[in-house]
Design a protein around this motif. Structure first.
Motif, mmCIF file in Angstrom:
data_model
loop_
_atom_site.group_PDB
_atom_site.id
_atom_site.type_symbol
_atom_site.label_atom_id
_atom_site.label_comp_id
_atom_site.label_asym_id
_atom_site.label_seq_id
_atom_site.Cartn_x
_atom_site.Cartn_y
_atom_site.Cartn_z
ATOM 1 N N THR A 301 20.493 -8.682 28.104
ATOM 2 C CA THR A 301 21.048 -9.915 28.679
ATOM 3 C C THR A 301 20.085 -10.587 29.655
ATOM 4 N N GLY A 302 18.902 -10.012 29.829
ATOM 5 C CA GLY A 302 17.907 -10.627 30.704
ATOM 6 C C GLY A 302 18.111 -10.365 32.183
ATOM 7 N N LYS A 303 19.052 -9.486 32.538
ATOM 8 C CA LYS A 303 19.267 -9.175 33.956
ATOM 9 C C LYS A 303 18.231 -8.171 34.472
ATOM 10 N N LEU A 304 17.568 -7.491 33.561
ATOM 11 C CA LEU A 304 16.437 -6.627 33.903
ATOM 12 C C LEU A 304 15.281 -7.032 33.004
ATOM 13 N N ARG A 305 14.236 -7.579 33.630
ATOM 14 C CA ARG A 305 13.075 -8.040 32.857
ATOM 15 C C ARG A 305 11.871 -7.170 33.228
ATOM 16 N N PRO A 306 11.685 -6.082 32.477
ATOM 17 C CA PRO A 306 10.647 -5.125 32.849
ATOM 18 C C PRO A 306 9.241 -5.687 32.585
ATOM 19 N N ARG A 307 8.333 -5.357 33.481
ATOM 20 C CA ARG A 307 6.913 -5.642 33.268
ATOM 21 C C ARG A 307 6.253 -4.405 32.675
ATOM 22 N N GLU A 308 5.174 -4.633 31.933
ATOM 23 C CA GLU A 308 4.414 -3.531 31.359
ATOM 24 C C GLU A 308 2.921 -3.759 31.576
ATOM 25 N N SER A 309 2.210 -2.677 31.864
ATOM 26 C CA SER A 309 0.747 -2.667 31.820
ATOM 27 C C SER A 309 0.371 -1.845 30.602
ATOM 28 N N VAL A 310 -0.397 -2.424 29.690
ATOM 29 C CA VAL A 310 -0.667 -1.780 28.408
ATOM 30 C C VAL A 310 -2.169 -1.584 28.227
ATOM 31 N N ALA A 311 -2.601 -0.330 28.171
ATOM 32 C CA ALA A 311 -3.986 0.005 27.834
ATOM 33 C C ALA A 311 -4.084 0.181 26.319
ATOM 34 N N GLN A 312 -5.249 -0.074 25.763
ATOM 35 C CA GLN A 312 -5.416 -0.070 24.318
ATOM 36 C C GLN A 312 -6.190 1.162 23.860
ATOM 37 N N GLY A 313 -5.595 1.926 22.948
ATOM 38 C CA GLY A 313 -6.307 3.031 22.318
ATOM 39 C C GLY A 313 -6.157 4.345 23.049
ATOM 40 N N ILE A 314 -6.115 5.436 22.287
ATOM 41 C CA ILE A 314 -5.887 6.761 22.857
ATOM 42 C C ILE A 314 -6.952 7.129 23.893
ATOM 43 N N GLU A 315 -8.196 6.682 23.677
ATOM 44 C CA GLU A 315 -9.275 7.058 24.591
ATOM 45 C C GLU A 315 -9.105 6.448 25.973
ATOM 46 N N SER A 316 -8.280 5.401 26.088
ATOM 47 C CA SER A 316 -8.071 4.733 27.381
ATOM 48 C C SER A 316 -7.070 5.448 28.270
ATOM 49 N N ALA A 317 -6.395 6.476 27.747
ATOM 50 C CA ALA A 317 -5.299 7.107 28.496
ATOM 51 C C ALA A 317 -5.738 7.683 29.838
ATOM 52 N N PRO A 318 -6.841 8.450 29.922
ATOM 53 C CA PRO A 318 -7.204 9.018 31.237
ATOM 54 C C PRO A 318 -7.446 7.957 32.306
ATOM 55 N N GLU A 319 -8.235 6.915 31.987
ATOM 56 C CA GLU A 319 -8.519 5.861 32.974
ATOM 57 C C GLU A 319 -7.241 5.149 33.382
ATOM 58 N N ALA A 320 -6.384 4.853 32.408
ATOM 59 C CA ALA A 320 -5.130 4.165 32.717
ATOM 60 C C ALA A 320 -4.240 5.026 33.605
ATOM 61 N N PHE A 321 -4.230 6.328 33.357
ATOM 62 C CA PHE A 321 -3.434 7.247 34.158
ATOM 63 C C PHE A 321 -3.938 7.305 35.596
ATOM 64 N N LEU A 322 -5.250 7.391 35.772
ATOM 65 C CA LEU A 322 -5.811 7.421 37.121
ATOM 66 C C LEU A 322 -5.532 6.109 37.847
ATOM 67 N N GLY A 323 -5.552 4.999 37.134
ATOM 68 C CA GLY A 323 -5.208 3.713 37.732
ATOM 69 C C GLY A 323 -3.761 3.661 38.184
ATOM 70 N N LEU A 324 -2.872 4.262 37.383
ATOM 71 C CA LEU A 324 -1.452 4.333 37.749
ATOM 72 C C LEU A 324 -1.276 5.043 39.082
ATOM 73 N N LEU A 325 -2.000 6.140 39.281
ATOM 74 C CA LEU A 325 -1.861 6.909 40.517
ATOM 75 C C LEU A 325 -2.318 6.116 41.737
ATOM 76 N N LYS A 326 -3.145 5.097 41.524
ATOM 77 C CA LYS A 326 -3.625 4.252 42.624
ATOM 78 C C LYS A 326 -2.896 2.905 42.677
ATOM 79 N N GLY A 327 -1.829 2.758 41.877
ATOM 80 C CA GLY A 327 -1.042 1.535 41.917
ATOM 81 C C GLY A 327 -1.692 0.343 41.246
ATOM 82 N N LYS A 328 -2.647 0.580 40.337
ATOM 83 C CA LYS A 328 -3.312 -0.535 39.673
ATOM 84 C C LYS A 328 -2.443 -1.156 38.571
ATOM 85 N N ASN A 329 -1.449 -0.410 38.112
ATOM 86 C CA ASN A 329 -0.554 -0.935 37.080
ATOM 87 C C ASN A 329 0.446 -1.913 37.680
ATOM 88 N N PHE A 330 1.014 -2.747 36.817
ATOM 89 C CA PHE A 330 2.099 -3.662 37.223
ATOM 90 C C PHE A 330 3.241 -3.370 36.275
#
Length: 338
Positions: A301-330
């Motif tokens: 119903t649009g009462k919750l509009r989630p944001r996503e930060s999306v990294a591309q490709g399996i090899e990007s997972a470690p960098e994206a994870f470390l960024g999450l721990l530092k609040g770089k994701n939105f």
């Protein structure tokens, strides 16, 4: 045979986690046995709890074994099945880990869950309408037990758990204050999610400043707090808490590198007769259907509009994870695999 790239935990962090803690390997997926299904992952979920599991220390979940695929939530489709309940093309959510494919014993309780993407995109079933959303629901409904008109505060408010908490609390008639990092995230809380106020923790990096910001945002004190970070933010909340306030302790991301997180004034818990309760959402599977139904309705119903930060490709997972721990994701941090 299908080639499958996997990210393993190669060695344990000493202090801060680094890319060097992980290793990528490529293997063939094994042939299916009766009762198994082969799932091709479309999305991986990256979540703060994974950092604690990288340590070889006492925690609420078993340590991630070295040399094995990093544990984590996945959303994807069944590509081959030897279980009567699942057919190729079925969209499913599970705990397939940091890899492109997983072989799942489909009869195991909770191993796979079919999802409907008619009104809720597949990726949201790893966020707002998945484990993070149910985490917010349980902490609010079962621990904090809000009443209309009460003031609720949540840290890491723009993330997958915090944003769901805000929508759920607003639906119950509460005043909701979010704590997030940076003006963009704070604007998202008030302008898109309908929070009543937002506090930028980067502008309030110490106890005195954060306490003053909470006093201004919560003129009637704090009745419920959903804890994701710990540190001076928790100390500031305790200073502003009302008698009989309730705190649901979900995470302590400020302490995931292993250093202790002392409380400055724990006597306030006694003075205010507060309830402080930690919880693990996987221990409460009985509430998931009710929670997922409400969360799906809020997103649909649009009462919750989630944001996503999306990294591309399996090899990007470690960098994206470390960024999450530092609040770089939105918002919810995902890795898109296809």
């Amino acid at each position: 045979m299908t080639q499958n790239t996997q990210i393993l935990l190669d060695n344990r962090p000493v202090g801060e986690a680094t890319v060097g803690n992980f290793k990528a390997v490529t293997t063939d997926t094994p042939a299916l046995q009766d009762g198994q299904v082969l799932v091709r992952h479309h999305f991986l979920s990256l979540d703060p709890y994974m950092r604690g599991r990288m340590n070889d220390s006492k925690s609420y979940a078993a340590s991630q074994p070295l040399g094995e695929v990093m544990i984590g939530g996945t959303a994807g489709e069944v590509v081959e099945s030897r279980h009567p309940k699942y057919q190729p093309g079925d969209l499913v959510v599970g705990m397939g880990g940091w890899q492109q494919y997983s072989v799942v014993n489909a009869a195991d309780p909770g191993a796979l869950r079919k999802v409907d993407t008619t009104h809720v995109p597949l990726s949201h079933h790893l966020g707002a309408v998945g484990m993070p959303g149910v985490t917010a629901w349980y902490g609010l409904v079962k621990i904090i037990e809000p009443k209309a008109g009460e003031t609720m505060v949540v840290s890491a408010a723009s993330g997958a758990v915090g944003s769901a908490f805000g929508a759920l609390a607003k639906a119950r008639g509460c005043r909701v204050v979010g704590i997030a990092g940076g003006p963009d995230k704070c604007r998202y809380l008030t302008d898109e999610l309908g929070f009543d106020a937002a506090i930028d923790h980067r502008a309030h990096p110490d106890l005195k400043s954060m306490s003053q910001a909470l006093k201004a945002a919560c003129p009637n004190g704090i009745d419920g707090y959903f804890e994701n970070v710990g540190g001076h933010i928790l100390d500031a909340v305790l200073l502003r808490a009302n008698a009989f306030a309730r705190i649901a302790v979900c995470g302590m991301i400020a302490g995931y590198d292993g250093a202790p997180l002392p409380l400055q004034n724990p006597a306030l818990i006694l003075v205010n007769r507060m309830k402080v309760q930690g919880f693990i959402v996987s221990e409460h599977m009985e509430v998931w259907p009710e929670a997922l139904k409400e969360l799906g309705t809020l997103v649909g119903t649009g009462k919750l509009r989630p944001r996503e930060s999306v990294a591309q490709g399996i090899e990007s997972a470690p960098e994206a994870f470390l960024g999450l721990l530092k609040g770089k994701n939105f918002g919810k941090q995902l890795v898109k695999l296809i």
